[in-house]
Design an enzyme around this catalytic site. Structure first.
Site, PDB file in Angstrom:
ATOM      1  N   ASP A  21     137.865   6.920  66.237  1.00 38.91           N
ATOM      2  CA  ASP A  21     138.901   7.706  65.567  1.00 38.91           C
ATOM      3  C   ASP A  21     138.915   7.299  64.094  1.00 38.91           C
ATOM      4  OD1 ASP A  21     141.152   9.106  64.852  1.00 38.91           O
ATOM      5  OD2 ASP A  21     142.567   7.683  65.784  1.00 38.91           O
ATOM      6  N   ASN A  23     141.307   8.903  61.824  1.00 40.69           N
ATOM      7  CA  ASN A  23     142.566   9.262  61.149  1.00 40.69           C
ATOM      8  C   ASN A  23     143.820   8.814  61.894  1.00 40.69           C
ATOM      9  OD1 ASN A  23     142.425  10.979  63.281  1.00 40.69           O
ATOM     10  ND2 ASN A  23     142.589  12.875  62.107  1.00 40.69           N
ATOM     11  N   ASP A  25     144.977   9.360  64.896  1.00 42.51           N
ATOM     12  CA  ASP A  25     145.702  10.199  65.861  1.00 42.51           C
ATOM     13  C   ASP A  25     145.373   9.822  67.318  1.00 42.51           C
ATOM     14  OD1 ASP A  25     143.154  11.194  66.156  1.00 42.51           O
ATOM     15  OD2 ASP A  25     143.674  13.292  65.776  1.00 42.51           O
ATOM     16  N   ASP A  29     136.735  11.336  66.460  1.00 45.11           N
ATOM     17  CA  ASP A  29     136.443  12.529  65.665  1.00 45.11           C
ATOM     18  C   ASP A  29     135.080  12.410  64.969  1.00 45.11           C
ATOM     19  OD1 ASP A  29     136.998  10.797  63.443  1.00 45.11           O
ATOM     20  OD2 ASP A  29     139.146  11.261  63.685  1.00 45.11           O
ATOM     21  N   ASP A  98     126.038  20.293  73.129  1.00 47.98           N
ATOM     22  CA  ASP A  98     126.328  20.656  74.504  1.00 47.98           C
ATOM     23  C   ASP A  98     126.555  22.171  74.542  1.00 47.98           C
ATOM     24  OD1 ASP A  98     127.198  20.232  77.261  1.00 47.98           O
ATOM     25  OD2 ASP A  98     127.751  18.212  76.611  1.00 47.98           O
ATOM     26  N   ASP A 199     125.224  22.586  80.120  1.00 49.34           N
ATOM     27  CA  ASP A 199     126.186  22.258  81.169  1.00 49.34           C
ATOM     28  C   ASP A 199     125.957  23.116  82.427  1.00 49.34           C
ATOM     29  OD1 ASP A 199     128.811  20.731  81.514  1.00 49.34           O
ATOM     30  OD2 ASP A 199     129.450  22.750  82.060  1.00 49.34           O
ATOM     31  N   GLU A 254     121.675  20.524  82.876  1.00 44.28           N
ATOM     32  CA  GLU A 254     122.380  19.791  83.932  1.00 44.28           C
ATOM     33  C   GLU A 254     122.296  20.637  85.207  1.00 44.28           C
ATOM     34  OE1 GLU A 254     126.752  17.809  84.858  1.00 44.28           O
ATOM     35  OE2 GLU A 254     126.562  19.844  84.101  1.00 44.28           O
ATOM     36  N   HIS A 327     129.323  10.647  80.989  1.00 46.20           N
ATOM     37  CA  HIS A 327     130.782  10.805  80.897  1.00 46.20           C
ATOM     38  C   HIS A 327     131.420  11.265  82.208  1.00 46.20           C
ATOM     39  CE1 HIS A 327     129.132  14.753  80.520  1.00 46.20           C
ATOM     40  NE2 HIS A 327     130.329  15.287  80.623  1.00 46.20           N
ATOM     41  N   ASP A 328     130.597  11.617  83.205  1.00 46.91           N
ATOM     42  CA  ASP A 328     131.133  12.066  84.497  1.00 46.91           C
ATOM     43  C   ASP A 328     130.963  11.019  85.593  1.00 46.91           C
ATOM     44  OD1 ASP A 328     131.742  14.620  83.522  1.00 46.91           O
ATOM     45  OD2 ASP A 328     129.738  15.377  83.994  1.00 46.91           O
TER      46      ASP A 328
HETATM   47  C1  NOJ Z   1     129.684  19.140  83.777  1.00 49.34           C
HETATM   48  C2  NOJ Z   1     130.259  18.321  82.685  1.00 49.34           C
HETATM   49  O1  NOJ Z   1     129.430  17.241  82.407  1.00 49.34           O
HETATM   50  C3  NOJ Z   1     131.657  17.932  83.119  1.00 49.34           C
HETATM   51  O2  NOJ Z   1     132.223  16.976  82.272  1.00 49.34           O
HETATM   52  C4  NOJ Z   1     132.474  19.184  83.196  1.00 49.34           C
HETATM   53  O3  NOJ Z   1     133.743  18.881  83.722  1.00 49.34           O
HETATM   54  C5  NOJ Z   1     131.831  20.244  84.065  1.00 49.34           C
HETATM   55  N1  NOJ Z   1     130.424  20.364  83.876  1.00 49.34           N
HETATM   56  C6  NOJ Z   1     132.434  21.591  83.798  1.00 49.34           C
HETATM   57  O4  NOJ Z   1     132.065  22.034  82.512  1.00 49.34           O
END
Ligand code: NOJ
Length: 557
Positions: A21, A23, A25, A29, A98, A199, A254, A327-328
């Site tokens: 970050d 700024n 908040d 960013d 992405d 995605d 993906e 991130h998932d």
């Molecule tokens: C896969 C993404 O990596 C995930 O973070 C997202 O929630 C779903 N696709 C839906 O876009």
């Protein structure tokens, strides 16, 4: 295999909300990212994959896009983004964006129009159906709990949303939709981006008639009707013809649920579709019959079988992507290593695996520090829509709260999304404000400042692995041959390219174990290239005493 820059690259994934970050908040960013480019340059990565930064109401943290050609206010401006691209290119690095086009946000102007009336010009941009006997058009479950359909007041029809109800699926059967997507891709490419991570791209073609899924739940997983659907390859070949083939870029799709056979249709070098896919076989290794949240122990022999299958089956046909978290997914060191006593050793061991296989390695932010999963006290501290929806659904179904929390601790997506740990100051140097998601309390011990200072850190080990890959073509292009396939504790393999041959030996557990090199692997002399423990002078590659989570890479001559 044809040689190209994206096969020889190492990618670093940034989840902008949690990176830096600038700024106060509490939300990461783009200017924050720019301020950390020296760090990434020092690590030695070649390509940045930036998770969505487009305008979005953030129902699913940017994976619900309301304007594909604008930057989310919280993240900065298009000027900031242009500066980021310029700074990256100035450092010889590349940027991939992405591309989220299976669905948009319900606040995207197309959907705002679409829902107005059945004869709206945008109606057919999305998938609308009448209900059946006062219920949803079919029994498909959403990935984020509940039905995949939502009834809309204005017309009384339902729209399809495979993810949250604020993420309506686009209708790829409609040629106009495809044209819009190709145009927005071209717009970004003309701005100079170096490729896309796409995605859930294998979900865009749905089976005609949208039949009911099998299963005895109220809603059931309808994957067979939308994963690798009937027109998927036609759509991707069209996209390649219309857009991708005109630029020197990299693409990674993906693709949940693909087998190596299916993957080779997406990435076959002569097929004109994508360069790589993210497959999920390894990510499913600890899922029980009840799915992702039904966490079950995994076995190393299965782990090796899955990795090996992809190495062998794609060799010479298409290119692999290599990842152990994103991130998932939970943090790899907590899931496949040891996030306690042997955190550093096991993080380095897993990194050794990732960076010595055939394919392009992807590092998820913080992995290079050995960042770990987190255990927040209660659901109120969590932010992820998937986690929160599941929690509600499971509790309503009568499951015990402590069991549900245990699943979240091992599998919840917020494990990966806690802010980047830069230093030991308040909130880890991520923000001067209140972070949107709490930082992992271990930031005082695990942080970038400490890692940069310690020559023996996970960070410096990653740096060396990345360097090594640049010096040895065999790491990128070599053939993979597994050794001791049935061994339950050791993962060992060779990589071979012409005269060059490497031996990689990994102890996956905390117990010491002896590695015996099969006689078939003959050599006269060897050179030790890298390892997470010092190489004892008296060590013999034919019979190695492996310490907890030990990893060694040798060049055999
Ligand atoms: C896969 C993404 O990596 C995930 O973070 C997202 O929630 C779903 N696709 C839906 O876009």
């Amino acid at each position: 295999m044809k040689k190209t820059w994206w096969k020889e690259s190492v990618v670093y994934q940034i989840y902008p909300r949690s990176f830096q970050d600038s700024n106060g908040d509490g939300v990461g960013d783009i200017p924050g990212i720019i301020s950390r480019l020296d760090y990434l340059e020092q690590l030695g990565v070649d390509v940045i994959w930036l998770c969505p930064v487009y305008e979005s109401p953030n129902d699913d943290n940017g994976y619900d896009i309301s304007n594909y050609q604008a930057i989310m206010n919280e993240f900065g401006t298009i000027g900031d983004w242009e500066r980021l691209l310029q700074e990256l290119h100035g450092r010889g690095m590349k940027l991939i964006m992405d591309l989220v086009v299976n669905h948009t946000s319900d606040e995207h102007p197309w959907f705002v129009e679409s829902r107005k009336s059945k004869d709206n010009a945008y109606r057919d941009y999305y998938i609308w159906r009448d209900g059946k006997d006062g219920k949803e058009p079919n029994n498909w479950a959403s990935f984020f709990s509940g039905s995949a359909w939502k009834r809309d007041e204005a017309t009384g029809q339902y729209f399809l949303h495979l993810f949250s109800s604020k993420q309506p699926d686009l209708n790829w059967e409609n040629e106009k939709v495809r044209r819009e997507v190709y145009d927005l891709m071209t717009w970004w490419l003309e701005k100079g981006v170096d490729g896309f991570r796409m995605d859930v791209i294998n979900l865009i073609s749905k089976v005609e008639g949208l039949p009911d899924a099998e299963g005895d739940g109220k809603y059931n997983f309808g994957g067979e009707f939308f994963m690798n659907g009937p027109r998927i390859h036609e759509f991707l070949q069209e996209m390649n013809r219309e857009v991708l083939s005109k630029y020197d870029i990299m693409t990674v799709g993906e693709t949940p649920g693909v087998s190596p056979g299916e993957a080779s249709l997406y990435v076959g070098e002569d097929r004109g579709e994508l360069n790589m896919v993210f497959q999920f076989e390894l990510m499913d290794i600890d899922a029980g019959p009840g799915g992702k949240w039904n966490v079950t122990p995994w076995k190393l022999v299965d782990f090796k079988r899955i990795m090996g299958k992809w190495q062998v089956e794609l060799d010479g046909k298409g290119w692999n992507s290599l990842y152990l978290n994103n991130h998932d997914q939970p943090r790899m060191v907590s899931r496949f290593g040891d996030d306690g006593e042997y955190r550093k050793e096991s993080a380095k061991m897993l990194a050794t695996l990732l960076h010595t296989l055939q394919g392009t390695p992807y590092i998820y932010q913080g992995e290079e520090l050995g960042m770990t999963n987190v255990k927040f006290a209660g659901i109120d501290e969590y932010r992820d829509i998937e986690t929160i929806n599941m929690y509600k659904e499971y509790l309503e179904a009568g499951r015990a709260e402590k069991d549900v929390m245990a699943s979240i601790y091992s599998k919840g997506r917020d494990n990966a999304r806690t802010p980047m740990q830069w230093d030991a100051s308040l909130h880890g140097g991520f923000t001067t404000g209140t972070p949107w998601l709490k930082i992992n309390p271990n930031y005082k011990e695990i942080n970038a400042e400490e890692a940069l200072r310690d020559p023996d850190s996970v960070f410096h080990y990653y740096r060396q692995l990345i360097e090594l890959r640049k010096r040895h073509e065999v790491i990128v292009y070599g053939r993979y041959d597994v050794l001791l396939e049935e061994d339950e504790r050791i993962y060992a393999y060779t990589r071979t390219l012409g005269e060059e041959r490497l031996l990689i030996v990994l102890n996956f557990f905390a117990d010491p174990v002896t590695f015996e090199l099969p006689e078939a692997v003959a050599f006269d002399s060897y050179e030790r290239l890298i390892g997470n423990y010092a190489w004892p002078e008296e060590a013999d590659p034919r019979r190695l005493q492996l310490r907890p989570f030990e990893a060694q890479v040798l060049k055999l001559n």
